[in-house]
Design an enzyme around this catalytic site. Sequence first.
Site, PDB file in Angstrom:
ATOM      1  N   SER A 143      35.882  42.427  28.278  1.00  0.00           N
ATOM      2  CA  SER A 143      36.233  41.725  29.512  1.00  0.00           C
ATOM      3  C   SER A 143      37.282  40.638  29.219  1.00  0.00           C
ATOM      4  CB  SER A 143      34.967  41.152  30.159  1.00  0.00           C
ATOM      5  OG  SER A 143      35.235  40.646  31.437  1.00  0.00           O
ATOM      6  N   ASP A 352      52.017  24.132  35.633  1.00  0.00           N
ATOM      7  CA  ASP A 352      52.772  24.240  34.384  1.00  0.00           C
ATOM      8  C   ASP A 352      51.966  24.882  33.260  1.00  0.00           C
ATOM      9  OD1 ASP A 352      51.016  22.152  34.065  1.00  0.00           O
ATOM     10  OD2 ASP A 352      52.449  20.778  33.138  1.00  0.00           O
ATOM     11  N   HIS A 405      31.396  47.885  34.114  1.00  0.00           N
ATOM     12  CA  HIS A 405      32.123  46.876  33.350  1.00  0.00           C
ATOM     13  C   HIS A 405      31.427  46.496  32.048  1.00  0.00           C
ATOM     14  CE1 HIS A 405      34.920  43.556  32.809  1.00  0.00           C
ATOM     15  NE2 HIS A 405      33.903  42.725  32.666  1.00  0.00           N
TER      16      HIS A 405
END
Length: 429
Positions: A143, A352, A405
Amino acid sequence: MSNCQILSGIQSIKHTFMLPLDHQQPNGPRISVFARELVSPSHSDKALPYLVFFQGGPGFGAVRPVANSGWIKRALQEYRVLLLDQRGTGLSSPVNAVSLSHLDATAQAEYLSHFRADSIIADAEAIRQQLCPGKKWSILGQSFGGFCVLKYLNDAPHGLKEAYITGGIPSLTRRCDEVYQATYQRVQRKNSDFFARFPDAQPLIQNLAQYISTHEVRIATGERLTVEMLQLLGINIGMEQGPEAVYYLLEQALMESDQGLQMNPLFLAHFCQLLDFNTNPIFALLHESIYCQQHASNWAAQRVRGQFEQFNYRADSPFLFTGEMVYPWFFEQFTNLKPLKHAAHLLAEKADWPMLYDVNILARNQVPVAAAIYSEDMFVEMTYSLETAAQVGNLTYWLTSEYEHNGIRMDGERILDKLIALNRRQQLR
């Protein structure tokens, strides 16, 4: 610092490393990073190569083995396994409201900005230079751990012999909004599968949602249970055995008593066990930032949700669970997140964030990479994973519909064996 013990028939060695908070300022503040080394007792005197495991998340400590089974059993046949508690998790210097309470919101956000994959990989490289200087090691990411693998390939491929990824190939270029637009569509499909599989689940959840909308219900950790909070159980329906766990919980949510319909205390306790936002705050604080490269998330999941009105609960419409999304209201409803509310908003507004991936560097990658891509994965968009697989050099993938998953947790021995075989064939070419 290290010490040795036997756990579940596996020799275990504890390591703690003191590393810079900011690797750009090596003489600045330091944090501790914990790693647990595992080796088969039959191989304890052998100089086996390391396989480093990067846990999913972000914000969760590495797996704690309770048996020599699964992917660890396969790995120990030929590696020393290093289970890395990524910074801020497990036995590494913890991140939570208590540990950050001495800082104001601005300082908290600045501190937390050093807990993304770039810093995690800098930690790993520093640890490699201490544990096996001059030698390369192998890495495995599940993951979010797969995101870390790609960052390692981007930043420090010279330290790697080979790499493995399960359920964790991100887009290299797509922004948060695109990620969540795809995510909501996958989650809606998982909802359809869940409610088709359990026909009485919809009336059960509708009755529960109506009850908590008209009664003040407190879960075991003290918070008031809201419909939005109830929807978060959906993070489990994209896991192996998760739909069953959610359904069985719903079955016992409400009970008839002499006082009429009431909440079952068992539900209120088990509900908390299926959600970990209170105990693992890094996930809520930094989950959206794992996609940010020179842009702010600005609470992408919340904004994109406006395009999917069906996820906004109405008593006269089908109830839908949400999935792996983080919302600003977490920091108003979850007790252990409330003190971090202002820092969370500052992180969501941060524009940023450094770049994570350089497409040109990854296109020239020479490290053999084998990846398992799950076509039915609710957490990671398959088309984006395939897109990235085509952009990364020397990457071979196995596309399968057999697993959800968390496939490596359920059938890890087979999955890792398959990936090792893929890489071995790749290296023989």
